[in-house]
Design a protein around this motif. Sequence first.
Motif, PDB file in Angstrom:
ATOM      1  N   PHE A  99     -26.490 -91.327 -37.899  1.00 13.96           N
ATOM      2  CA  PHE A  99     -25.221 -90.606 -38.059  1.00 13.96           C
ATOM      3  C   PHE A  99     -24.987 -90.237 -39.519  1.00 13.96           C
ATOM      4  O   PHE A  99     -24.592 -89.108 -39.839  1.00 13.96           O
ATOM      5  N   SER A 100     -25.231 -91.189 -40.424  1.00 14.79           N
ATOM      6  CA  SER A 100     -24.983 -90.950 -41.847  1.00 14.79           C
ATOM      7  C   SER A 100     -25.875 -89.854 -42.396  1.00 14.79           C
ATOM      8  O   SER A 100     -25.405 -88.919 -43.067  1.00 14.79           O
ATOM      9  N   SER A 103     -24.869 -86.379 -40.757  1.00 17.23           N
ATOM     10  CA  SER A 103     -23.577 -85.845 -41.204  1.00 17.23           C
ATOM     11  C   SER A 103     -23.614 -85.438 -42.672  1.00 17.23           C
ATOM     12  O   SER A 103     -23.063 -84.398 -43.058  1.00 17.23           O
ATOM     13  N   THR A 107     -23.196 -81.565 -43.742  1.00 22.40           N
ATOM     14  CA  THR A 107     -22.027 -81.309 -44.582  1.00 22.40           C
ATOM     15  C   THR A 107     -22.418 -80.763 -45.944  1.00 22.40           C
ATOM     16  O   THR A 107     -21.799 -79.815 -46.453  1.00 22.40           O
ATOM     17  N   THR A 179     -24.316 -86.509 -31.537  1.00 23.43           N
ATOM     18  CA  THR A 179     -24.201 -85.164 -32.102  1.00 23.43           C
ATOM     19  C   THR A 179     -22.749 -84.743 -32.232  1.00 23.43           C
ATOM     20  O   THR A 179     -22.341 -84.121 -33.234  1.00 23.43           O
ATOM     21  N   VAL A 182     -21.212 -86.399 -35.241  1.00 21.99           N
ATOM     22  CA  VAL A 182     -21.671 -85.758 -36.476  1.00 21.99           C
ATOM     23  C   VAL A 182     -20.918 -84.453 -36.713  1.00 21.99           C
ATOM     24  O   VAL A 182     -20.460 -84.176 -37.840  1.00 21.99           O
ATOM     25  N   LEU A 183     -20.761 -83.643 -35.689  1.00 16.89           N
ATOM     26  CA  LEU A 183     -20.070 -82.363 -35.837  1.00 16.89           C
ATOM     27  C   LEU A 183     -18.594 -82.558 -36.182  1.00 16.89           C
ATOM     28  O   LEU A 183     -18.036 -81.828 -37.004  1.00 16.89           O
ATOM     29  N   SER A 185     -17.259 -85.177 -37.703  1.00 17.32           N
ATOM     30  CA  SER A 185     -17.212 -85.665 -39.083  1.00 17.32           C
ATOM     31  C   SER A 185     -17.444 -84.535 -40.078  1.00 17.32           C
ATOM     32  O   SER A 185     -16.773 -84.461 -41.117  1.00 17.32           O
ATOM     33  N   THR A 186     -18.366 -83.641 -39.762  1.00 17.53           N
ATOM     34  CA  THR A 186     -18.623 -82.494 -40.629  1.00 17.53           C
ATOM     35  C   THR A 186     -17.404 -81.586 -40.708  1.00 17.53           C
ATOM     36  O   THR A 186     -17.014 -81.130 -41.793  1.00 17.53           O
ATOM     37  N   SER A 242     -19.921 -89.854 -49.751  1.00 19.30           N
ATOM     38  CA  SER A 242     -20.154 -89.503 -48.348  1.00 19.30           C
ATOM     39  C   SER A 242     -20.970 -90.575 -47.641  1.00 19.30           C
ATOM     40  O   SER A 242     -20.718 -90.891 -46.473  1.00 19.30           O
ATOM     41  N   SER A 246     -19.573 -92.545 -44.474  1.00 22.96           N
ATOM     42  CA  SER A 246     -20.234 -92.390 -43.178  1.00 22.96           C
ATOM     43  C   SER A 246     -20.671 -93.731 -42.610  1.00 22.96           C
ATOM     44  O   SER A 246     -20.687 -93.918 -41.387  1.00 22.96           O
TER      45      SER A 246
END
Length: 315
Positions: A99-100, A103, A107, A179, A182-183, A185-186, A242, A246
């Motif tokens: 995830f980290s 993202s 980003t 996914t 991630v989206l 968070s972005t 970040s 994350s």
Amino acid sequence: MSTRIGADEVVGTDEDPAVEAARRPGRLRRQEKWAALALLLPATLGFLVFYIYPALRGAWFSLTDYDLLSDPEFTGMDNVRTLVADPQVWQSLRITAVFSLASIAVTMVLALGLAALMQRLRLGPGTRALLLLPWLVPNVAIALIWSWLLDANVGFLKNLLEQIGIPGFTFYNAEAALTILVLISTWAGLGYTALLLYAGMLQVPHDLYEAAALDGATEAGMFWRITIPLIRPVLALVVVVSLIGSFQVFDLVQVGYGNNPIPEVRVIYYYIYQQAFNFYRMGYASTIALLLLLILATLTFVQLRLMRANRSDLA
């Protein structure tokens, strides 16, 4: 000069202006020092009470069997041995790492492009303020909004995606869950990250771009050979912040899944929360938290050294 009566009696003195001028900076420095200490005292006390003391107490709990219901008893390295043999810890760390990385990568790429666009177009403060709106929304509200939009039954965005040929895009779809996180968070952090990078780009002298343009450099060439090297300290700051943020993702999982996440998104922070407040294993949760602290400290140190964050090409 002094006026004397008799041998030793002094009736008046005149201070030498040079001596007075020499003493004045010293007095100002002492006054500034005490003023600085007075201003730093509240923040220092807050840091000691709300950060250092809990950290030290957590380190002690990691050596005990504390369960929130009884007094802790010292158990030595038992929690460490349990951690090493616990596959769920390493699975949670793997999910968090994926995830980290995802993202941060998404980003940073989008934020660099957006910051470069703002630099070229010279957008006004109103437009830049709009970019901050998603970042200003509390994470709890973000999780609720997106959980409704992607609800399996009544989710508007879920139904819209199905109509264009993307089925099963819901929180509880194991293949799409990470996914989606991630989206989201972005989306939430893109504007804030872009503005930080944009602020760094504003420090680059415009003369460098003009000289490069006269030499025939393209926009892409100037971006990679001038902009990126000269904002390296800002890039390092953004990446480190970040990364830490994350690895601490929790709100999206806790609220978005209604306290019942699927295994594919059980990140390390949520696993620590489960051990501490669902299973009442505060000692073991403190041990995992210390492991996370060591991982983040190591990654931060390595990143700062590799990116040479303490040196700027603008100096």
